[in-house]
Scaffold this active site. Structure first.
Site, PDB file in Angstrom:
ATOM      1  N   HIS A  83       0.841  -1.196   0.000  1.00 33.97           N
ATOM      2  CA  HIS A  83       0.000   0.000   0.000  1.00 33.97           C
ATOM      3  C   HIS A  83       0.874   1.242   0.000  1.00 33.97           C
ATOM      4  O   HIS A  83       1.744   1.415   0.868  1.00 33.97           O
ATOM      5  CB  HIS A  83      -0.913   0.024   1.230  1.00 33.97           C
ATOM      6  CG  HIS A  83      -1.746   1.277   1.321  1.00 33.97           C
ATOM      7  ND1 HIS A  83      -2.763   1.548   0.434  1.00 33.97           N
ATOM      8  CD2 HIS A  83      -1.685   2.338   2.170  1.00 33.97           C
ATOM      9  CE1 HIS A  83      -3.297   2.714   0.745  1.00 33.97           C
ATOM     10  NE2 HIS A  83      -2.667   3.215   1.783  1.00 33.97           N
ATOM     11  N   SER A  84       0.668   2.126  -0.977  1.00 38.63           N
ATOM     12  CA  SER A  84       1.367   3.405  -1.073  1.00 38.63           C
ATOM     13  C   SER A  84       2.881   3.168  -1.138  1.00 38.63           C
ATOM     14  O   SER A  84       3.351   2.518  -2.083  1.00 38.63           O
ATOM     15  CB  SER A  84       0.952   4.305   0.101  1.00 38.63           C
ATOM     16  OG  SER A  84       1.230   5.656  -0.174  1.00 38.63           O
ATOM     17  N   MET A  85       3.672   3.650  -0.189  1.00 37.26           N
ATOM     18  CA  MET A  85       5.107   3.359  -0.201  1.00 37.26           C
ATOM     19  C   MET A  85       5.349   1.862  -0.307  1.00 37.26           C
ATOM     20  O   MET A  85       6.270   1.406  -0.993  1.00 37.26           O
ATOM     21  CB  MET A  85       5.790   3.898   1.059  1.00 37.26           C
ATOM     22  CG  MET A  85       7.289   3.581   1.125  1.00 37.26           C
ATOM     23  SD  MET A  85       8.092   4.013   2.703  1.00 37.26           S
ATOM     24  CE  MET A  85       7.579   2.612   3.737  1.00 37.26           C
TER      25      MET A  85
END
Length: 266
Positions: A99-101
């Site tokens: 998720h994301s990074m």
């Protein structure tokens, strides 16, 4: 800055949290958290996976059992660190979800697996992250370089951190170094040149009102995927999965089983 190293068993085990160890798992799924976060972002996901899948929550340095280890500030170094920690767990099919990074690090990890000639994931799940094929110009000053008050305000708008941490100077002081390091990981990363984009089946996940990663930047992942497995949008913003772990995990399981050529029913 001297980068952290995994020099002993305790350090290696601190990078991998297995809430429900499985003696002989049919598959392992590695979940990678967002910037400024920790493995706790996925704390309520484990119970929704099949009983014969082992869920491995990966923890970046600077938090949890690795709180004493300086956090990484570059994506390739962090991916290599986590890969060193999981090499012994690649003895059966595995999937990556970030998720994301965490999505960027999952992408980097998949690339480094190929570089090292190690087994590659059967599936890659990307959540709320802009596509990594082209550099995306930043909108203003990078977050990891913002003055303290501006950084805390930006995190408050983004979500994902307890408001109490952002409001309390003493609590914030405990988190600031890892927060700035994590956003440096994302904001200093540059695309790889002259290599395949995503070779394994790829699925996209996101919120339909994400103000951090616009939909077109998420969808651009499909342009570099050799095997695009679809896109799944949910009501909400950057942390769309909060309160709906069961539905998101069900979709992850379905996509992984499809990638393996197995029936999607649980």
């Amino acid at each position: 800055m001297t980068q952290p190293t995994l020099t002993d068993t305790a350090a290696r085990s601190g990078a991998v949290v297995r809430p429900r160890p499985v003696a002989d798992p049919a598959l392992r799924v590695f979940l990678l958290h967002h910037a400024a976060g920790s493995h706790l972002a996925f704390n309520d996901w484990t119970e929704h996976f099949p009983a014969d899948w082992e869920v491995c929550l990966l923890e970046a340095p600077g938090r949890g059992q690795l709180g004493h280890v300086p956090p990484y500030r570059d994506a390739r170094g962090l991916a290599g660190h986590l890969l060193d920690a999981v090499t012994d767990l690649l003895d059966r099919p595995f999937a990556l979800f970030g998720h994301s990074m965490g999505a960027l690090i999952a992408y980097e990890t998949a690339a480094q697996l190929a570089d090292r000639g190690l087994p590659e994931p059967v599936w890659l799940g990307v959540s709320a992250c802009e596509a990594p094929y082209d550099a995306v110009p930043g909108d203003g000053r990078p977050l990891h370089l913002l003055p303290d008050a501006q950084l805390r305000a930006a995190l408050g708008r983004m979500g994902g951190m307890p408001p109490a941490v952002l409001a309390d100077d003493d609590l914030w002081a405990l988190f600031e170094r890892r927060v700035r390091a994590d956003f440096s990981v994302v904001e200093t990363w540059v695309p790889r040149a002259g290599r395949p984009d995503v070779r394994v089946p790829l699925s996209l996940f996101g919120g339909d009102r994400d103000q951090v990663v616009p939909l077109d930047q998420l969808e651009a992942w499909a342009d570099g995927a050799e095997h695009f497995a679809g896109q799944h949008l949910y009501p909400g913003g950057h942390f769309y999965f909060e309160g709906r772990a069961d539905a998101v995990v069900a979709q992850v399981v379905e996509d992984v089983r499809t990638a393996l050529g197995r029936p999607a029913s649980r």
